[in-house]
Design an enzyme around this catalytic site. Structure first.
Site, PDB file in Angstrom:
ATOM      1  N   HIS A  17       0.837  -1.210   0.000  1.00  0.00           N
ATOM      2  CA  HIS A  17       0.000   0.000   0.000  1.00  0.00           C
ATOM      3  C   HIS A  17       0.872   1.260   0.000  1.00  0.00           C
ATOM      4  O   HIS A  17       0.635   2.205  -0.764  1.00  0.00           O
ATOM      5  CB  HIS A  17      -0.885   0.024   1.244  1.00  0.00           C
ATOM      6  CG  HIS A  17      -1.912  -1.052   1.309  1.00  0.00           C
ATOM      7  ND1 HIS A  17      -2.059  -1.887   2.400  1.00  0.00           N
ATOM      8  CD2 HIS A  17      -2.856  -1.452   0.407  1.00  0.00           C
ATOM      9  CE1 HIS A  17      -3.041  -2.722   2.185  1.00  0.00           C
ATOM     10  NE2 HIS A  17      -3.546  -2.494   1.000  1.00  0.00           N
ATOM     11  N   LYS A  41     -18.524  -5.990   8.515  1.00  0.00           N
ATOM     12  CA  LYS A  41     -17.345  -6.853   8.436  1.00  0.00           C
ATOM     13  C   LYS A  41     -16.477  -6.653   9.679  1.00  0.00           C
ATOM     14  O   LYS A  41     -16.215  -5.536  10.101  1.00  0.00           O
ATOM     15  CB  LYS A  41     -16.537  -6.527   7.174  1.00  0.00           C
ATOM     16  CG  LYS A  41     -17.197  -7.008   5.882  1.00  0.00           C
ATOM     17  CD  LYS A  41     -16.204  -7.072   4.736  1.00  0.00           C
ATOM     18  CE  LYS A  41     -16.849  -7.683   3.491  1.00  0.00           C
ATOM     19  NZ  LYS A  41     -15.892  -7.715   2.341  1.00  0.00           N
ATOM     20  N   ARG A  90      -1.430  -6.362  -8.259  1.00  0.00           N
ATOM     21  CA  ARG A  90      -0.334  -7.211  -7.790  1.00  0.00           C
ATOM     22  C   ARG A  90       0.024  -8.298  -8.796  1.00  0.00           C
ATOM     23  O   ARG A  90       1.166  -8.532  -9.106  1.00  0.00           O
ATOM     24  CB  ARG A  90      -0.719  -7.858  -6.455  1.00  0.00           C
ATOM     25  CG  ARG A  90      -0.861  -6.860  -5.323  1.00  0.00           C
ATOM     26  CD  ARG A  90      -1.451  -7.526  -4.116  1.00  0.00           C
ATOM     27  NE  ARG A  90      -2.754  -8.108  -4.418  1.00  0.00           N
ATOM     28  CZ  ARG A  90      -3.457  -8.792  -3.519  1.00  0.00           C
ATOM     29  NH1 ARG A  90      -2.984  -8.979  -2.297  1.00  0.00           N
ATOM     30  NH2 ARG A  90      -4.628  -9.279  -3.824  1.00  0.00           N
ATOM     31  N   SER A 127      -2.897  -7.802   3.178  1.00  0.00           N
ATOM     32  CA  SER A 127      -3.166  -7.599   4.606  1.00  0.00           C
ATOM     33  C   SER A 127      -3.629  -8.900   5.259  1.00  0.00           C
ATOM     34  O   SER A 127      -3.194  -9.234   6.366  1.00  0.00           O
ATOM     35  CB  SER A 127      -4.227  -6.512   4.795  1.00  0.00           C
ATOM     36  OG  SER A 127      -3.786  -5.271   4.281  1.00  0.00           O
TER      37      SER A 127
HETATM   38  O1  LIG Z   1      -3.541  -5.998   1.016  1.00  0.00           O
HETATM   39  C1  LIG Z   1      -4.405  -6.323   0.168  1.00  0.00           C
HETATM   40  O2  LIG Z   1      -5.382  -7.082   0.414  1.00  0.00           O
HETATM   41  C2  LIG Z   1      -4.264  -5.794  -1.247  1.00  0.00           C
HETATM   42  C3  LIG Z   1      -5.214  -6.170  -2.197  1.00  0.00           C
HETATM   43  C4  LIG Z   1      -5.112  -5.714  -3.507  1.00  0.00           C
HETATM   44  C5  LIG Z   1      -4.057  -4.863  -3.852  1.00  0.00           C
HETATM   45  N1  LIG Z   1      -3.708  -4.256  -5.025  1.00  0.00           N
HETATM   46  N2  LIG Z   1      -2.590  -3.509  -4.847  1.00  0.00           N
HETATM   47  C6  LIG Z   1      -2.232  -3.631  -3.583  1.00  0.00           C
HETATM   48 BR1  LIG Z   1      -0.751  -2.740  -2.864  1.00  0.00          BR
HETATM   49  C7  LIG Z   1      -3.120  -4.475  -2.889  1.00  0.00           C
HETATM   50  C8  LIG Z   1      -3.211  -4.933  -1.572  1.00  0.00           C
END
Ligand SMILES: O=C(O)c1ccc2[nH]nc(Br)c2c1
Length: 156
Positions: A17, A41, A90, A127
């Protein structure tokens, strides 16, 4: 003035992030990091805790502010007069869903989405995975800003 919204749950914020935030801060006059609030949630960190961590890790950037939104992201973008949504991508797994959301958001509101490829070293970080590893006693310091790592260990 160009303004972008970087939405997420940030439960907790990761190095992935933070990398996207840093890159968006170079590309736009202002970046709003917007934590989604979904009362139904259960999150590990409260909204207040997530905002505190986001505020702390984005303090070095002079053009980043923190916010929260409930409901439609595009409604928040319109209210904040943001022209675009920034999302990190990602790997292939993100693409299909993010493309669908980007097309729907543009159809609903004209707000476009700009995708930033995550740095390769962050492409496997999420996360939820970080929390799972930490709950099992595994090492997660390489995936989190130091202040977030400290908070996570203190919470678990
Ligand atoms: O931490 C996540 O769940 C998550 C999800 C989707 C994500 N896209 N780009 C990033 Br940086 C990212 C982080």
């Amino acid at each position: 003035m160009s303004r972008a919204v970087f939405p997420g749950t940030f439960d907790p914020p990761t190095n992935g992030h933070l990398d996207i935030i840093a890159r968006a801060a170079v590309a736009f006059d202002e970046v709003i990091v917007a934590a989604g609030v979904n009362q139904s949630k259960k999150r590990l960190f409260s909204v207040e805790e997530r905002l505190e961590m986001l505020t702390a890790i984005t303090e070095p950037f002079g053009n980043v502010r923190i916010g929260t939104f409930e409901g439609l992201l595009v409604d928040y973008c319109r209210a904040e007069q943001a022209q675009v949504i920034v999302k990190g991508l990602r790997a292939g797994g993100d693409y299909d869903y993010e493309l669908q959301m980007a097309q729907m958001n543009r159809k609903m509101s004209g707000v476009d989405t700009l995708f930033l490829p995550t740095a390769p070293e962050n492409a496997y970080i999420s996360s939820s995975l970080v929390k799972e590893i930490a709950r099992l006693g595994g090492p997660v310091e390489d995936f989190l800003p130091p202040i977030v790592h400290q908070r996570l260990l203190g919470t678990l």
